[in-house]
Design an enzyme around this catalytic site. Structure first.
Site, PDB file in Angstrom:
ATOM      1  N   SER A 159       0.863  -1.191   0.000  1.00  0.00           N
ATOM      2  CA  SER A 159       0.000   0.000   0.000  1.00  0.00           C
ATOM      3  C   SER A 159       0.893   1.232   0.000  1.00  0.00           C
ATOM      4  O   SER A 159       2.005   1.201   0.555  1.00  0.00           O
ATOM      5  CB  SER A 159      -0.875   0.013   1.251  1.00  0.00           C
ATOM      6  OG  SER A 159      -1.485   1.280   1.397  1.00  0.00           O
ATOM      7  N   TYR A 172      -1.948  -0.854  10.455  1.00  0.00           N
ATOM      8  CA  TYR A 172      -2.087  -1.067   9.006  1.00  0.00           C
ATOM      9  C   TYR A 172      -0.868  -0.498   8.270  1.00  0.00           C
ATOM     10  O   TYR A 172      -0.249  -1.187   7.452  1.00  0.00           O
ATOM     11  CB  TYR A 172      -3.376  -0.405   8.491  1.00  0.00           C
ATOM     12  CG  TYR A 172      -3.591  -0.635   7.009  1.00  0.00           C
ATOM     13  CD1 TYR A 172      -4.140  -1.823   6.547  1.00  0.00           C
ATOM     14  CD2 TYR A 172      -3.225   0.333   6.072  1.00  0.00           C
ATOM     15  CE1 TYR A 172      -4.314  -2.056   5.183  1.00  0.00           C
ATOM     16  CE2 TYR A 172      -3.390   0.113   4.710  1.00  0.00           C
ATOM     17  CZ  TYR A 172      -3.943  -1.079   4.272  1.00  0.00           C
ATOM     18  OH  TYR A 172      -4.103  -1.298   2.922  1.00  0.00           O
ATOM     19  N   ALA A 173      -0.522   0.765   8.577  1.00  0.00           N
ATOM     20  CA  ALA A 173       0.601   1.404   7.874  1.00  0.00           C
ATOM     21  C   ALA A 173       1.895   0.635   8.109  1.00  0.00           C
ATOM     22  O   ALA A 173       2.691   0.429   7.184  1.00  0.00           O
ATOM     23  CB  ALA A 173       0.750   2.852   8.339  1.00  0.00           C
ATOM     24  N   LYS A 176       2.263  -2.634   6.137  1.00  0.00           N
ATOM     25  CA  LYS A 176       2.586  -2.403   4.725  1.00  0.00           C
ATOM     26  C   LYS A 176       4.035  -1.901   4.574  1.00  0.00           C
ATOM     27  O   LYS A 176       4.705  -2.229   3.587  1.00  0.00           O
ATOM     28  CB  LYS A 176       1.591  -1.420   4.110  1.00  0.00           C
ATOM     29  CG  LYS A 176       0.146  -1.949   4.092  1.00  0.00           C
ATOM     30  CD  LYS A 176       0.007  -3.233   3.291  1.00  0.00           C
ATOM     31  CE  LYS A 176      -1.437  -3.687   3.140  1.00  0.00           C
ATOM     32  NZ  LYS A 176      -1.610  -4.883   2.322  1.00  0.00           N
TER      33      LYS A 176
HETATM   34  N1  LIG Z   1      -8.688  -0.648  -1.514  1.00  0.00           N
HETATM   35  C1  LIG Z   1      -7.677   0.168  -1.287  1.00  0.00           C
HETATM   36  O1  LIG Z   1      -7.827   1.407  -1.361  1.00  0.00           O
HETATM   37  C2  LIG Z   1      -6.319  -0.401  -0.968  1.00  0.00           C
HETATM   38  C3  LIG Z   1      -5.259   0.503  -0.892  1.00  0.00           C
HETATM   39  C4  LIG Z   1      -3.988   0.025  -0.606  1.00  0.00           C
HETATM   40  C5  LIG Z   1      -3.791  -1.336  -0.414  1.00  0.00           C
HETATM   41  N2  LIG Z   1      -4.850  -2.196  -0.490  1.00  0.00           N
HETATM   42  C6  LIG Z   1      -4.564  -3.608  -0.268  1.00  0.00           C
HETATM   43  O2  LIG Z   1      -5.141  -4.387  -1.299  1.00  0.00           O
HETATM   44  C7  LIG Z   1      -5.458  -5.693  -0.797  1.00  0.00           C
HETATM   45  C8  LIG Z   1      -6.891  -6.043  -1.167  1.00  0.00           C
HETATM   46  O3  LIG Z   1      -7.767  -5.139  -0.502  1.00  0.00           O
HETATM   47  P1  LIG Z   1      -9.209  -4.746  -1.058  1.00  0.00           P
HETATM   48  O4  LIG Z   1      -9.257  -3.282  -1.117  1.00  0.00           O
HETATM   49  O5  LIG Z   1      -9.525  -5.552  -2.247  1.00  0.00           O
HETATM   50  O6  LIG Z   1     -10.103  -5.180   0.198  1.00  0.00           O
HETATM   51  P2  LIG Z   1     -11.406  -6.064   0.333  1.00  0.00           P
HETATM   52  O7  LIG Z   1     -12.340  -5.798  -0.793  1.00  0.00           O
HETATM   53  O8  LIG Z   1     -11.860  -5.860   1.728  1.00  0.00           O
HETATM   54  O9  LIG Z   1     -10.854  -7.554   0.148  1.00  0.00           O
HETATM   55  C9  LIG Z   1     -10.004  -8.113   1.113  1.00  0.00           C
HETATM   56  C10 LIG Z   1      -9.793  -9.571   0.756  1.00  0.00           C
HETATM   57  O10 LIG Z   1      -8.944 -10.147   1.758  1.00  0.00           O
HETATM   58  C11 LIG Z   1      -9.557 -11.337   2.241  1.00  0.00           C
HETATM   59  N3  LIG Z   1      -9.230 -11.591   3.637  1.00  0.00           N
HETATM   60  C12 LIG Z   1      -9.294 -10.745   4.684  1.00  0.00           C
HETATM   61  N4  LIG Z   1      -8.986 -11.391   5.815  1.00  0.00           N
HETATM   62  C13 LIG Z   1      -8.714 -12.672   5.471  1.00  0.00           C
HETATM   63  C14 LIG Z   1      -8.337 -13.834   6.188  1.00  0.00           C
HETATM   64  N5  LIG Z   1      -8.178 -13.824   7.524  1.00  0.00           N
HETATM   65  N6  LIG Z   1      -8.141 -14.978   5.505  1.00  0.00           N
HETATM   66  C15 LIG Z   1      -8.313 -15.020   4.171  1.00  0.00           C
HETATM   67  N7  LIG Z   1      -8.679 -13.963   3.420  1.00  0.00           N
HETATM   68  C16 LIG Z   1      -8.876 -12.810   4.081  1.00  0.00           C
HETATM   69  C17 LIG Z   1     -11.035 -11.106   2.080  1.00  0.00           C
HETATM   70  O11 LIG Z   1     -11.694 -12.365   2.061  1.00  0.00           O
HETATM   71  P3  LIG Z   1     -13.237 -12.545   2.541  1.00  0.00           P
HETATM   72  O12 LIG Z   1     -13.983 -11.328   2.058  1.00  0.00           O
HETATM   73  O13 LIG Z   1     -13.670 -13.796   1.859  1.00  0.00           O
HETATM   74  O14 LIG Z   1     -13.196 -12.647   4.017  1.00  0.00           O
HETATM   75  C18 LIG Z   1     -11.080 -10.376   0.752  1.00  0.00           C
HETATM   76  O15 LIG Z   1     -11.068 -11.291  -0.309  1.00  0.00           O
HETATM   77  C19 LIG Z   1      -5.192  -5.631   0.701  1.00  0.00           C
HETATM   78  O16 LIG Z   1      -3.924  -6.192   0.995  1.00  0.00           O
HETATM   79  C20 LIG Z   1      -5.188  -4.154   1.006  1.00  0.00           C
HETATM   80  O17 LIG Z   1      -4.419  -3.827   2.154  1.00  0.00           O
HETATM   81  C21 LIG Z   1      -6.099  -1.762  -0.759  1.00  0.00           C
END
Ligand SMILES: NC(=O)c1ccc[n+]([C@@H]2O[C@H](COP(=O)([O-])OP(=O)(O)OC[C@H]3O[C@@H](n4cnc5c(N)ncnc54)[C@H](OP(=O)(O)O)[C@@H]3O)[C@@H](O)[C@H]2O)c1
Length: 269
Positions: A159, A172-173, A176
């Site tokens: 991130s 969180y920060a 990452k």
């Molecule tokens: N969206 C943003 O703005 C953003 C920015 C920077 C970085 N990121 C990073 O991008 C990645 C994806 O995030 P996203 O935005 O797509 O979030 P999201 O829509 O909330 O999806 C998160 C995913 O992680 C899975 N997950 C969470 N806890 C888990 C666990 N204990 N075991 C297995 N799977 C788990 C969830 O599975 P279930 O739903 O099936 O539980 C879901 O598929 C993350 O690493 C996040 O930190 C996102």
């Protein structure tokens, strides 16, 4: 290249037939947001997608869409924070179908409660396990196996929050930031083994995670656009990908500014 071939015995008994195996790609957190969008963009004939998440119903829908694009798809409900189970499942999966690429994307977001001084301890543990412990353990296990097979590609979804102190989300920060240092170190270590390590650093991407974040989201991008850009970039096995591009500039600025000034700017917002 040898990992891209396997030998199947013809059911008709005509002997061994060499079959080109697909690129085999694991995506954790494929049941939502970025992981789901990436799965759909990577789905094509000749690709075997192994999609992990916890929500089986959402995983099944995404798997169905990927199959319609011609991919072979396997799904599994895996809680990556159950580290012993995660390790066993990873080992079993890689043994059954050797991975050419692993995308460690599962993540937990969330900001600290405003009405208490610190963060919820249980939440700190959960975020650390999902965002940091599980991807570094998984990447470490796989890079050895990939090296033994002659190569592979580890992708870590970090991130842009790795580059800025975030008082509203210290854990969180820091997970990452830790992942970014791990990626750089592992990349150097694995270079001579033909195992590439890519750190993808998203800015704000429109997913359930970012929708829960109740603050301005500069340069917000859809998960589909983000996944299209990442899917285009991954074949060249880059070291770092920062999307949207504006955060590359912000990161460079943050490195150029004195840290005290960066902290003062963040504290004002
Ligand atoms: N969206 C943003 O703005 C953003 C920015 C920077 C970085 N990121 C990073 O991008 C990645 C994806 O995030 P996203 O935005 O797509 O979030 P999201 O829509 O909330 O999806 C998160 C995913 O992680 C899975 N997950 C969470 N806890 C888990 C666990 N204990 N075991 C297995 N799977 C788990 C969830 O599975 P279930 O739903 O099936 O539980 C879901 O598929 C993350 O690493 C996040 O930190 C996102």
């Amino acid at each position: 290249m040898c990992q891209q071939f396997r030998f199947l015995t013809s059911a008709l008994g005509r002997g061994a037939v060499a079959v080109m195996t697909p690129n085999t790609i694991l995506i954790t957190g494929a049941s939502s947001g970025i992981g789901a969008a990436l799965a759909k963009h990577l789905a094509k004939p000749g690709t075997h997608l192994i999609l992990w998440g916890r929500d089986e119903s959402r995983l099944a829908d995404i798997a169905q869409a990927c199959r319609q694009s011609g991919a072979i798809v396997t799904t599994a409900s895996v809680d990556v924070s159950n580290i012993e189970d995660f390790k066993a499942r990873l080992l079993a999966s890689d043994t059954a179908t050797p991975l050419t690429q692993a995308i460690f994307n599962a993540g937990l977001g969330g900001t600290a409660d405003a009405d208490r001084p610190g963060e919820d301890v249980a939440r700190v543990e959960a975020i650390s396990m999902v965002n940091f412990v599980s991807p570094i353990v998984g990447a470490t296990m796989l890079c050895e196996r990939m090296a033994a097979r002659g190569g592979g590609h580890i992708v870590l979804i970090g991130s842009v929050s790795a580059y800025f102190p975030l008082p509203m989300a210290p854990t969180y920060a820091s997970t990452k930031a830790g992942l970014a240092m791990f990626a750089e170190s592992l990349r150097m270590r694995m270079a001579k083994h033909n195992v590439a390590v890519t750190l993808v650093s998203p800015g704000f991407i429109d997913t359930p995670m970012s929708r829960a974040f109740d603050s301005p989201k500069p340069f917000l991008m859809t998960a589909e656009t983000f996944a299209r850009i990442i899917a285009q970039r991954l074949p060249s096995r880059p070291a770092n990908v920062i999307v949207p591009w504006q955060y590359t500039v912000l990161r460079a600025l943050s490195h150029a500014l004195p840290r005290a000034l960066t902290r003062a700017i963040i504290n004002r917002h």
